[in-house]
Design a protein around this motif. Structure first.
Motif, PDB file in Angstrom:
ATOM      1  N   VAL A  89      60.516   3.718 -39.045  1.00 18.78           N
ATOM      2  CA  VAL A  89      60.189   3.953 -39.159  1.00 18.78           C
ATOM      3  C   VAL A  89      60.107   5.007 -39.830  1.00 18.78           C
ATOM      4  CG1 VAL A  89      60.894   5.751 -37.556  1.00 18.78           C
ATOM      5  CG2 VAL A  89      61.313   3.685 -36.522  1.00 18.78           C
ATOM      6  N   THR A  90      58.939   6.123 -39.773  1.00 21.69           N
ATOM      7  CA  THR A  90      58.331   7.334 -40.881  1.00 21.69           C
ATOM      8  C   THR A  90      58.827   8.247 -40.133  1.00 21.69           C
ATOM      9  OG1 THR A  90      57.164   5.576 -42.269  1.00 21.69           O
ATOM     10  CG2 THR A  90      56.812   8.025 -42.957  1.00 21.69           C
ATOM     11  N   VAL A  91      60.242   9.147 -41.313  1.00 18.26           N
ATOM     12  CA  VAL A  91      60.637   9.875 -41.035  1.00 18.26           C
ATOM     13  C   VAL A  91      60.081  11.368 -41.510  1.00 18.26           C
ATOM     14  CG1 VAL A  91      62.800  11.930 -39.996  1.00 18.26           C
ATOM     15  CG2 VAL A  91      62.994   9.356 -38.924  1.00 18.26           C
ATOM     16  N   GLN A  92      59.745  12.358 -40.609  1.00 14.98           N
ATOM     17  CA  GLN A  92      59.742  13.768 -41.424  1.00 14.98           C
ATOM     18  C   GLN A  92      59.778  14.295 -41.058  1.00 14.98           C
ATOM     19  OE1 GLN A  92      54.433  14.682 -42.581  1.00 14.98           O
ATOM     20  NE2 GLN A  92      55.393  16.652 -41.331  1.00 14.98           N
ATOM     21  N   PHE A  93      60.534  15.675 -42.204  1.00  8.11           N
ATOM     22  CA  PHE A  93      61.382  16.679 -42.090  1.00  8.11           C
ATOM     23  C   PHE A  93      60.276  17.927 -41.751  1.00  8.11           C
ATOM     24  CE2 PHE A  93      63.620  13.313 -44.474  1.00  8.11           C
ATOM     25  CZ  PHE A  93      64.930  13.392 -43.490  1.00  8.11           C
ATOM     26  N   LYS A 150      58.530  13.342 -45.701  1.00  6.24           N
ATOM     27  CA  LYS A 150      58.889  12.356 -45.355  1.00  6.24           C
ATOM     28  C   LYS A 150      59.735  10.990 -45.550  1.00  6.24           C
ATOM     29  CE  LYS A 150      54.601  13.028 -43.919  1.00  6.24           C
ATOM     30  NZ  LYS A 150      52.988  11.856 -43.938  1.00  6.24           N
ATOM     31  N   LYS A 210      61.463   6.734 -45.187  1.00 10.41           N
ATOM     32  CA  LYS A 210      60.774   5.600 -43.962  1.00 10.41           C
ATOM     33  C   LYS A 210      61.801   5.435 -44.150  1.00 10.41           C
ATOM     34  CE  LYS A 210      56.983   2.957 -44.267  1.00 10.41           C
ATOM     35  NZ  LYS A 210      55.731   2.101 -44.869  1.00 10.41           N
ATOM     36  N   LEU A 264      69.242   5.341 -36.063  1.00 12.76           N
ATOM     37  CA  LEU A 264      68.302   6.037 -35.597  1.00 12.76           C
ATOM     38  C   LEU A 264      67.876   6.842 -34.231  1.00 12.76           C
ATOM     39  CD1 LEU A 264      66.479   7.927 -37.822  1.00 12.76           C
ATOM     40  CD2 LEU A 264      64.711   6.356 -37.272  1.00 12.76           C
ATOM     41  N   TYR A 314      61.359   4.236 -30.655  1.00 10.47           N
ATOM     42  CA  TYR A 314      60.570   5.233 -31.372  1.00 10.47           C
ATOM     43  C   TYR A 314      58.730   4.999 -30.500  1.00 10.47           C
ATOM     44  CZ  TYR A 314      64.781   4.285 -33.854  1.00 10.47           C
ATOM     45  OH  TYR A 314      65.998   3.752 -33.979  1.00 10.47           O
ATOM     46  N   VAL A 347      64.470  12.745 -33.842  1.00 11.90           N
ATOM     47  CA  VAL A 347      65.351  11.658 -34.543  1.00 11.90           C
ATOM     48  C   VAL A 347      66.907  12.494 -35.074  1.00 11.90           C
ATOM     49  CG1 VAL A 347      64.237   9.149 -33.947  1.00 11.90           C
ATOM     50  CG2 VAL A 347      64.319  10.608 -35.842  1.00 11.90           C
ATOM     51  N   ARG A 348      68.050  11.640 -35.067  1.00  9.92           N
ATOM     52  CA  ARG A 348      68.785  11.813 -35.563  1.00  9.92           C
ATOM     53  C   ARG A 348      69.156  11.201 -36.418  1.00  9.92           C
ATOM     54  NH1 ARG A 348      74.122  12.216 -33.989  1.00  9.92           N
ATOM     55  NH2 ARG A 348      74.132  11.935 -31.567  1.00  9.92           N
TER      56      ARG A 348
END
Length: 215
Positions: A167-171, A176, A178, A187, A204, A210-211
Motif C-alpha cells: 500500500v502506498t500512503v500519501q501524507f 509518500k 510504501k 495499517l 484497502y 488509514v493510520r
C-alpha cells in the motif's frame, strides 16, 4: 428502491407466490440490501469452507423454515439477522459458467448448464446518487484479485488462495511511503472496507484514509 415487505405483489398487476431464496442470494428489504448466508435445512457440506470461521449458530433450530440468515449492507451485526422469506426480495443471484440449473417453478424438472452470463448492475456513488442497468464490462474491481478468484496463467487454471497488499500512503504534505505486506492490524483503515461482515473483501482501496498502529 421499492418496498419489499410484500413480495407477492409484482409489476403489471401480476401476483406471484413467495419466491424461493438460496445462500449467496443478494436480497433487499425496503431500502436495505443484504447477502444471504444460510437458509433453513442447508447442510454444512453445502457451505463454503470459509463460513466455518463464522461464530454463528447455523443449525435448523436457529433458522426456521422459510427463513434465511442475512447480513445487511451498512449494518454492523456480526451474526446477521434471521429474516422471513416473505419480507425479502431477491435482487441478484450469481451464476457461473458450467453451473447446473433448473427452473425455480420446477426445481426437480429439466436441468441445463449455464454457457453464458450477461450481468448488469445498479451503482450507488459515494454522494448517494444511483445509476441503474450498467453493463458489468464497463466496470472493474478496485482490487483485481481476491481469494477465491479463478485465474489463468498460460495453459494453467488456478484459484487465488492468498493476496498480499503493498500500500502506498500519501501524507497531507504530499510525501509518500510504501507499506509492504500491509495488514489491517498494522495499517488500520479509518472506515469499513467490507460490504458484508461475513465476506473477506478488499481491506484497502484508493482514497481510503488509514493510520498506523501504535507501538
Amino acid at each position: 428502491m421499492g418496498d419489499a415487505s410484500s413480495p407477492q405483489a409484482a409489476g403489471d398487476g401480476e401476483v406471484h407466490k413467495p419466491q424461493q431464496i438460496y445462500s449467496e442470494d443478494v436480497v433487499c428489504r425496503g431500502d436495505w440490501i443484504g447477502l444471504v448466508s444460510r437458509v433453513h435445512g442447508e447442510s454444512e457440506t453445502e457451505q463454503d469452507e470459509e463460513s466455518e470461521e463464522l461464530d454463528v449458530e447455523d443449525d435448523d433450530e436457529s433458522i426456521p423454515d422459510k427463513h434465511a440468515r442475512v447480513f445487511w449492507l451498512k449494518r454492523s451485526d456480526p451474526n446477521g439477522e434471521v429474516e422471513s422469506f416473505d419480507k425479502l426480495k431477491v435482487v441478484d443471484r450469481a451464476f457461473l459458467h458450467g453451473d447446473i440449473v433448473a427452473s425455480v417453478d420446477d426445481p426437480l424438472g429439466q436441468t441445463g448448464s449455464v454457457i453464458n452470463v450477461t450481468l448488469f448492475v445498479d451503482l450507488e456513488w459515494t454522494n448517494g446518487t444511483r445509476m441503474t442497468m450498467v453493463p458489468s464490462d464497463r466496470l472493474q474491481h478496485i482490487r483485481p484479485f481476491r481469494p477465491g478468484h479463478y485465474v489463468v496463467h498460460g495453459n494453467w487454471l488456478g484459484r487465488v488462495e492468498e493476496v498480499v497488499d503493498h500500500v502506498t500512503v500519501q501524507f497531507e504534505d504530499g510525501s509518500k511511503c510504501k507499506v509492504l505486506r500491509a495488514t489491517p492490524d498494522r495499517l488500520i483503515p479509518l472506515s469499513p472496507a467490507s460490504l458484508f461482515p461475513d465476506e473477506d473483501m478488499c481491506p484497502y482501496y484508493p482514497g481510503l484514509a488509514v493510520r498506523a498502529a501504535s507501538g
